[in-house]
Write a protein that holds these residues in place. Structure first.
Motif, mmCIF file in Angstrom:
data_model
loop_
_atom_site.group_PDB
_atom_site.id
_atom_site.type_symbol
_atom_site.label_atom_id
_atom_site.label_comp_id
_atom_site.label_asym_id
_atom_site.label_seq_id
_atom_site.Cartn_x
_atom_site.Cartn_y
_atom_site.Cartn_z
ATOM 1 N N ILE A 53 -68.034 -9.577 -58.102
ATOM 2 C CA ILE A 53 -67.282 -8.132 -58.304
ATOM 3 C C ILE A 53 -68.528 -7.459 -59.086
ATOM 4 N N PHE A 54 -69.240 -7.408 -59.819
ATOM 5 C CA PHE A 54 -70.552 -6.754 -60.495
ATOM 6 C C PHE A 54 -71.282 -6.268 -59.427
ATOM 7 N N ASP A 55 -71.822 -7.041 -58.336
ATOM 8 C CA ASP A 55 -72.533 -6.506 -57.168
ATOM 9 C C ASP A 55 -71.639 -5.419 -56.527
ATOM 10 N N PHE A 56 -70.509 -5.710 -56.305
ATOM 11 C CA PHE A 56 -69.556 -4.632 -55.422
ATOM 12 C C PHE A 56 -69.482 -3.369 -56.494
ATOM 13 N N ALA A 57 -69.361 -3.292 -57.711
ATOM 14 C CA ALA A 57 -68.979 -2.291 -58.526
ATOM 15 C C ALA A 57 -70.406 -1.495 -58.641
ATOM 16 N N ILE A 58 -71.702 -2.235 -58.543
ATOM 17 C CA ILE A 58 -73.007 -1.641 -58.740
ATOM 18 C C ILE A 58 -73.211 -0.965 -57.417
ATOM 19 N N ARG A 59 -72.963 -1.630 -56.199
ATOM 20 C CA ARG A 59 -73.064 -0.860 -54.990
ATOM 21 C C ARG A 59 -72.127 0.150 -54.591
ATOM 22 N N HIS A 60 -70.962 0.382 -55.147
ATOM 23 C CA HIS A 60 -69.801 1.375 -54.865
ATOM 24 C C HIS A 60 -69.321 1.882 -56.016
ATOM 25 N N TRP A 61 -70.257 2.303 -56.945
ATOM 26 C CA TRP A 61 -69.854 2.817 -58.183
ATOM 27 C C TRP A 61 -69.243 4.057 -58.208
ATOM 28 N N PRO A 62 -69.255 5.068 -57.175
ATOM 29 C CA PRO A 62 -68.415 6.145 -57.115
ATOM 30 C C PRO A 62 -67.098 5.564 -56.882
ATOM 31 N N LEU A 63 -66.642 4.906 -56.039
ATOM 32 C CA LEU A 63 -65.466 4.426 -56.020
ATOM 33 C C LEU A 63 -64.628 3.541 -57.040
ATOM 34 N N VAL A 64 -65.646 2.768 -57.692
ATOM 35 C CA VAL A 64 -65.172 2.070 -59.017
ATOM 36 C C VAL A 64 -64.982 3.112 -60.119
ATOM 37 N N SER A 65 -65.812 4.114 -60.444
ATOM 38 C CA SER A 65 -65.546 5.097 -61.353
ATOM 39 C C SER A 65 -64.384 5.933 -61.198
ATOM 40 N N ALA A 66 -63.958 6.364 -59.845
ATOM 41 C CA ALA A 66 -62.896 6.880 -59.222
ATOM 42 C C ALA A 66 -61.454 6.063 -59.507
ATOM 43 N N LEU A 67 -61.544 4.889 -59.481
ATOM 44 C CA LEU A 67 -60.555 3.871 -59.821
ATOM 45 C C LEU A 67 -60.301 3.767 -61.098
ATOM 46 N N LEU A 68 -61.255 3.651 -62.057
ATOM 47 C CA LEU A 68 -60.978 3.810 -63.334
ATOM 48 C C LEU A 68 -60.549 4.958 -64.126
#
Length: 138
Positions: free
Chosen positions: A3-18
Motif C-alpha cells: 500500500i505504501f508503494d502504491f501511495a507513493i506512485r499514485h500520490w495525486p490519487l491518494v491525496s484526492a481520496l484523503l
C-alpha cells in the motif's frame, strides 16, 4: 506491491481520496447539528433555555431523565419535526437525547434536511450522562 508503494506512485490519487474523505466526514458531521457534551448541554439549558427532547421509550424515560426534558418516542419523532423546525426558526435550540446517541443523530439529520440549524445531540447519550454521574429525575 504494498500500500505504501502504491501511495507513493499514485500520490495525486491518494491525496484526492484523503481530501474527499475529510470533506465527507465534515459534511456528515454538520448534518447532525451541534454536538453537546453533558456540561455544554447544561450550559445551553441554563443560558439559552434549550429544549431537551428525550427519544427513548416511555419506560426508560420514566426510570430517569434529564431535568425538564420532554419525552417523545423515536417512533413518533417524525410527526413532530414541523413543530421542532418552527421552534428552531424562532430562535430556540433543541437538543436530542437517547440512550447511546444513535436515534438522536437520525432525528437531527431529518431536522437538518428541513432547514434547521439550531439543533444538536448529546454526544454518547444518556449513558455518557450517567458515566459523568449527573442527576436524572424520575
Amino acid at each position: 506491491m504494498d500500500i505504501f508503494d502504491f501511495a507513493i506512485r499514485h500520490w495525486p490519487l491518494v491525496s484526492a481520496l484523503l481530501v474527499l474523505i475529510i470533506i465527507l466526514i465534515v459534511t456528515e458531521g454538520r448534518r447532525v447539528g451541534l454536538r453537546f457534551s453533558p456540561s455544554s448541554l447544561v450550559q445551553a439549558m441554563n443560558q439559552d433555555h434549550a429544549i431537551v427532547i428525550d427519544l427513548r421509550d416511555q419506560k426508560l424515560f420514566a426510570q430517569g431523565h434529564i431535568t425538564d426534558s420532554e419525552h417523545c418516542s423515536y417512533a413518533s419523532a417524525k410527526d413532530r419535526l414541523p413543530e421542532w423546525l418552527k421552534q428552531t426558526q424562532s430562535g430556540k435550540t433543541i437538543i436530542f437525547v437517547d440512550e447511546m446517541g444513535t436515534h438522536s443523530s437520525t432525528v437531527a439529520k431529518m431536522l437538518f434536511a428541513l432547514g434547521s440549524r439550531r439543533h444538536g445531540v448529546l454526544q454518547g447519550g444518556i449513558s455518557t450522562w450517567r458515566t459523568q454521574q449527573l442527576p436524572l429525575v424520575k
